[in-house]
Design an enzyme around this catalytic site. Structure first.
Site, PDB file in Angstrom:
ATOM      1  N   ARG A 119      41.074  46.906  30.202  1.00 12.47           N
ATOM      2  CA  ARG A 119      41.160  48.140  29.418  1.00 12.47           C
ATOM      3  C   ARG A 119      42.395  48.181  28.541  1.00 12.47           C
ATOM      4  NH1 ARG A 119      40.391  52.272  34.079  1.00 12.47           N
ATOM      5  NH2 ARG A 119      40.440  50.466  35.448  1.00 12.47           N
ATOM      6  N   GLU A 156      45.982  49.791  43.121  1.00 17.11           N
ATOM      7  CA  GLU A 156      45.501  50.859  43.997  1.00 17.11           C
ATOM      8  C   GLU A 156      44.304  50.415  44.839  1.00 17.11           C
ATOM      9  OE1 GLU A 156      44.373  54.474  41.972  1.00 17.11           O
ATOM     10  OE2 GLU A 156      44.536  55.637  43.815  1.00 17.11           O
TER      11      GLU A 156
HETATM   12  O1  PRP Z   1      49.182  50.680  38.334  1.00 20.78           O
HETATM   13  P1  PRP Z   1      48.142  49.895  39.047  1.00 20.78           P
HETATM   14  O2  PRP Z   1      47.972  50.310  40.473  1.00 20.78           O
HETATM   15  O3  PRP Z   1      48.378  48.426  38.918  1.00 20.78           O
HETATM   16  O4  PRP Z   1      46.750  50.211  38.384  1.00 20.78           O
HETATM   17  C1  PRP Z   1      46.562  50.274  37.007  1.00 20.78           C
HETATM   18  C2  PRP Z   1      45.641  49.209  36.519  1.00 20.78           C
HETATM   19  O5  PRP Z   1      44.363  49.341  37.119  1.00 20.78           O
HETATM   20  C3  PRP Z   1      43.366  49.250  36.110  1.00 20.78           C
HETATM   21  O6  PRP Z   1      43.010  47.931  35.815  1.00 20.78           O
HETATM   22  P2  PRP Z   1      41.986  47.060  36.641  1.00 20.78           P
HETATM   23  O7  PRP Z   1      42.755  46.030  37.408  1.00 20.78           O
HETATM   24  O8  PRP Z   1      41.058  47.919  37.400  1.00 20.78           O
HETATM   25  O9  PRP Z   1      41.270  46.242  35.493  1.00 20.78           O
HETATM   26  P3  PRP Z   1      40.308  46.597  34.285  1.00 20.78           P
HETATM   27  O10 PRP Z   1      41.190  47.064  33.170  1.00 20.78           O
HETATM   28  O11 PRP Z   1      39.712  45.268  34.022  1.00 20.78           O
HETATM   29  O12 PRP Z   1      39.340  47.647  34.711  1.00 20.78           O
HETATM   30  C4  PRP Z   1      44.049  49.847  34.914  1.00 20.78           C
HETATM   31  O13 PRP Z   1      43.427  49.447  33.705  1.00 20.78           O
HETATM   32  C5  PRP Z   1      45.450  49.328  35.027  1.00 20.78           C
HETATM   33  O14 PRP Z   1      45.606  48.056  34.425  1.00 20.78           O
HETATM   34  N1  ADE Z   2      42.553  55.824  40.091  1.00 23.47           N
HETATM   35  C1  ADE Z   2      42.373  54.905  39.124  1.00 23.47           C
HETATM   36  N2  ADE Z   2      41.503  55.136  38.136  1.00 23.47           N
HETATM   37  C2  ADE Z   2      41.333  54.213  37.173  1.00 23.47           C
HETATM   38  N3  ADE Z   2      41.971  53.063  37.100  1.00 23.47           N
HETATM   39  C3  ADE Z   2      42.853  52.803  38.071  1.00 23.47           C
HETATM   40  N4  ADE Z   2      43.649  51.751  38.290  1.00 23.47           N
HETATM   41  C4  ADE Z   2      44.319  51.980  39.406  1.00 23.47           C
HETATM   42  N5  ADE Z   2      44.020  53.154  39.941  1.00 23.47           N
HETATM   43  C5  ADE Z   2      43.082  53.694  39.119  1.00 23.47           C
END
Ligand code: PRP
Ligand code: ADE
Length: 232
Positions: A119, A156
């Site tokens: 994202r 998370e």
């Molecule tokens: O602060 P954190 O606990 O590290 O969480 C935040 C991250 O989690 C999500 O990514 P995700 O790894 O789900 O990947 P995506 O963007 O491919 O959905 C979001 O886009 C952040 O990069």
């Molecule tokens: N609660 C949440 N929603 C969406 N993206 C996340 N990445 C980590 N925690 C998340």
């Protein structure tokens, strides 16, 4: 103007044919084609506008994000409240407002915007185009050919490894990291570590949403964090 039958033609238009009748027929067909083209264009359904009412003129970007964000319980795992900006980003006005807000908080002297897969790519690419600078991707493991630097981290709802191709940007470049959301900070701390190991200067971090209770800002230490909407 010269009259030919019931039509009026400009004198300056050169005749493409020898006889006035043929010339008239060609012009008539061209006019019909133009008219049909216009009619078709009028009939086309306008592009979908996904619920950003024009009358909401003084809504802040934080209010806009809060209104358009979706919250899904127990995704991708039980106990997680998943916050998502897909609908906001699919709306041109939403994309523009979020990009403007993230971009205007970036320092002036940034050489490239970094986006973390997946994202983060959307936000980083939009901001980089808006600033006319480059975008530098940090990818999930296994997507980039080497040589690479990599970092493993917890977030998370799991753990992941991200990778950077260190030779793609000049050493010493000043970079700004963008992502959609800051939760535990696992992802962005790992991204900053990768960038610093590669010899870049991280001048700041920007996110659309910060989940403050999860402590990401603290985990990022001295790195300045700009969050458009903070949820506590
Ligand atoms: O602060 P954190 O606990 O590290 O969480 C935040 C991250 O989690 C999500 O990514 P995700 O790894 O789900 O990947 P995506 O963007 O491919 O959905 C979001 O886009 C952040 O990069
Ligand atoms: N609660 C949440 N929603 C969406 N993206 C996340 N990445 C980590 N925690 C998340």
């Amino acid at each position: 103007m010269t009259r030919v039958g019931n039509s009026r033609w400009r004198d300056s238009a050169p005749s493409r044919c020898a006889t006035p009748q043929v010339d008239h027929r060609l012009r008539w067909r061209a006019a019909v084609r133009r008219f049909r083209g216009r009619r078709l264009r009028c009939r086309q359904t306008p592009p979908a506008r996904v619920g950003y009412p024009r009358e909401v003129t003084n809504e802040t970007v934080a209010e806009l994000i809060a209104r358009r964000m979706t919250t899904t319980p127990d995704f991708p795992k039980p106990g997680i409240l998943f916050r998502d900006l897909t609908a906001l980003m699919a709306d041109g006005e939403g994309l523009r407002r979020v990009t403007d807000a993230l971009t205007s908080a970036m320092p002036a002297d940034v050489d490239a915007v970094v986006g973390v897969e997946a994202r983060g790519f959307l936000f980083a690419a939009a901001a980089a185009v808006s600033r006319a600078i480059g975008v530098y991707p940090i990818r999930k493991q296994g997507k980039l050919p080497g040589p690479l630097l990599s970092e493993t981290y917890d977030l998370e709802y799991g753990s992941a490894t991200i990778e950077l191709q260190p030779d793609s940007l000049a050493p010493g470049s000043r970079v700004y990291v963008l992502d959609d959301l800051l939760a535990t900070g696992g992802t962005l701390v790992a991204a900053v570590r990768l960038l610093e190991r590669a010899g870049y200067v991280v001048v700041g971090v920007g996110v659309a949403i910060e989940l403050a209770e999860l402590g990401g800002r603290t985990a990022l230490g001295a790195h300045p964090v700009n969050a458009l909407l903070t949820i506590s």
